[in-house]
Design an enzyme around this catalytic site. Structure first.
Site, PDB file in Angstrom:
ATOM      1  CG  ASP A  39       2.640   0.295   0.088  1.00  0.00           C
ATOM      2  OD1 ASP A  39       2.533  -0.404  -0.934  1.00  0.00           O
ATOM      3  OD2 ASP A  39       3.589   0.174   0.897  1.00  0.00           O
ATOM      4  CG  ASN A  40       6.386   2.147  -1.423  1.00  0.00           C
ATOM      5  OD1 ASN A  40       6.146   2.300  -0.228  1.00  0.00           O
ATOM      6  ND2 ASN A  40       7.022   1.089  -1.885  1.00  0.00           N
ATOM      7  CG  ASP A  64      13.553  -4.896  13.342  1.00  0.00           C
ATOM      8  OD1 ASP A  64      13.154  -4.026  12.547  1.00  0.00           O
ATOM      9  OD2 ASP A  64      14.695  -5.401  13.282  1.00  0.00           O
ATOM     10  CG  ASP A 115       7.822   5.084   1.285  1.00  0.00           C
ATOM     11  OD1 ASP A 115       8.230   5.760   2.242  1.00  0.00           O
ATOM     12  OD2 ASP A 115       6.689   4.593   1.250  1.00  0.00           O
TER      13      ASP A 115
END
Length: 487
Positions: free
Chosen positions: A252-253, A125, A262
């Site tokens: 990706d972190n 979301d 992150d």
């Protein structure tokens, strides 16, 4: 100090081709309110603290208003998640709002986390909740206080917007501040989509803005990768020395600058457990505390593979060797400092191994053991049992180790040793139960505990006599908290 309207923006990332991200407008939160602001980060931005505590600030950083100079972008990247490549990644709930330039020419990314749907939200979301936002807010403050490279967080804003996780929660935004939000995954995206010219362009961009010294050497891209390897090694050495587990070391972190960011299901060690798994969703233990150095190498190898079109294989291999050497060197230095050792001796490895075995076998609190040791003179080491009785029921083994330790420091100036140890061993760390207490209070509209933690975490090596209880051993329930990626 500046007002919000006086901030100077220089949005260099938005000048890159459109494939690097997508322009997105933040989605507003309903009835937003300020939970906390970090005055030290406001100072970094040369921003007047009163400006942050205004309604204008809350409305702007909750998506209800905008600020001249903003150029919101959801960054596109990919990455390896738990060892598997995922091409469908990107800023799924965050936006790079702009890049603030200070009077000294320093550039800071202003990033809004929890800003709503983006093209990369997948099935999510795009929202953050109060719980996760406070955890990252406090964690970044904690790491900065410990001297560990990290992203920062300027403020947390709560709201009445309903968000569904394991239960119904309330939406929030975190205003994250960092020198860069470029990740290993940015380069992987360009490599796996075979956009090698753009890969080179991104490397040029990173060198220009963050590693300008690499422009002066014969092989600038190889020099860049070496620097990334070294910075990552230093970061992870700090993690291991202080007892920090990140929890989700996906590529990706991983910051291209070697910053910790992150923050999700992270955790600091309570009882010393080298196999500590802080992420309840990490079923295999891939990202356990003692696996972090090897995962750092794995991630750098993935980055090196992505950079293969512009760096020779031999240079990639050399940089990875530098990582391993730098990690060991920096970790050894940090651990010697924790014991007040000013030089390296052959028997030190055995001394450390005996200590780690002792801590593990007796489940001794990692932070409090070192802090307690930092308070004891050489004379006090002979009868130190009472000082450690709250940490272990069996102090005989501790006394035996302390006897060996005393021999090791026999020729060391005691005042200098204790001074070094007191600034190397924090009294305060962000234990999971403390973060949870701050969250519980904030969800009820009481932000006092958040502010108290912010105070001690900024200076974790100081005494803070008004907050002694924040340095206590955790209660049993506090050691059993389960933190998952949904945090």
């Amino acid at each position: 100090m500046k007002s919000l309207q006086q901030l100077v923006f220089n949005n260099t990332y938005s000048q890159l081709p459109s494939l690097f991200g997508t322009s997105v407008t933040p989605q507003p939160l309903s009835n937003p309110y300020l939970i906390s602001v970090n005055p030290h980060i406001a100072k970094l931005l040369e921003l007047d603290i009163n400006a942050i505590q205004s309604d204008d600030f809350v409305n702007i950083f909750s998506g209800n208003d905008t600020l001249a100079g903003f150029d919101p972008i959801a960054m596109k990247y990919t990455g390896h998640q738990f060892g598997q490549y995922n091409p469908d990644l990107g800023d799924g709930r965050g936006l790079l709002l702009g890049e603030v330039q200070t009077s000294h020419g320093k550039k800071w990314d202003i990033h809004l986390k929890g800003s709503g749907l983006t093209p990369y939200s997948r099935m999510g979301d795009g929202r953050a909740v109060i719980r996760s936002s406070i955890r990252e807010y406090l964690a970044s403050a904690a790491m900065a206080g410990l001297g560990i490279p990290t992203s920062h967080a300027l403020a947390v804003i709560g709201s009445d917007t309903h968000v569904c996780r394991e239960k119904q929660e309330f939406g929030a935004t975190l205003i994250r501040v960092s020198e860069s939000h470029i990740r290993f995954g940015h380069f992987e995206y360009l490599f796996y989509t075979q956009q090698h010219d753009q890969l080179r362009l991104l490397a040029d961009y990173v060198i220009q803005h963050h590693f300008p010294e690499c422009q002066q050497v014969e092989k600038p891209y190889a020099a860049l990768f070496e620097q990334v390897c070294e910075n990552t090694a230093k970061m992870i050495a700090h993690w291991q020395a202080v007892g920090f587990a990140h929890g989700v070391m996906n590529t990706d972190n991983m910051s291209i600058l070697g910053l910790t960011f992150d923050y999700g299901p992270y955790g600091f060690l309570d009882d010393y457990n080298p196999g500590y798994i802080c992420n309840h969703s990490d079923y295999s233990g891939r990202y356990a505390f003692n696996q972090q150095p090897s995962i750092g190498l794995w991630n750098l190898s993935a980055l090196g593979y992505a950079l293969a079109p512009i760096i020779d294989k031999s240079d990639i291999e050399h940089a990875l060797e530098i990582y391993q050497h730098q990690l060991q060197m920096h970790y050894s230095k940090l651990m010697r400092q924790k014991l007040g050792l000013f030089d390296s001796q052959e028997q030190d490895n055995e001394l450390f191994q005996q200590l780690f075995n002792l801590l593990k076998q007796q489940s001794i609190d990692y932070t409090l053991f070192f802090r307690t040791l930092s308070m004891l003179s050489q004379d006090e080491l002979d009868n130190a049992s009472s000082h450690f009785s709250s940490l272990s029921e069996n102090t005989t083994a501790i006394d035996e180790w302390l006897a060996d330790y005393k021999k090791r420091i026999s020729n060391t100036d005691d005042q200098q040793r204790l001074a070094l140890m007191l600034k190397s061993n924090p009294k305060y760390i962000l234990r999971n139960y403390l973060a949870q207490l701050a969250i519980d209070g904030a969800e009820q509209g009481n932000f006092t505990f958040v502010e108290n933690l912010l105070t001690v975490l900024h200076d974790p090596f100081d005494e803070h006599p008004n907050f002694e209880d924040l340095a206590d051993l955790p209660p049993k329930w506090g050691k059993e908290l389960e933190i998952s990626c949904s945090s």
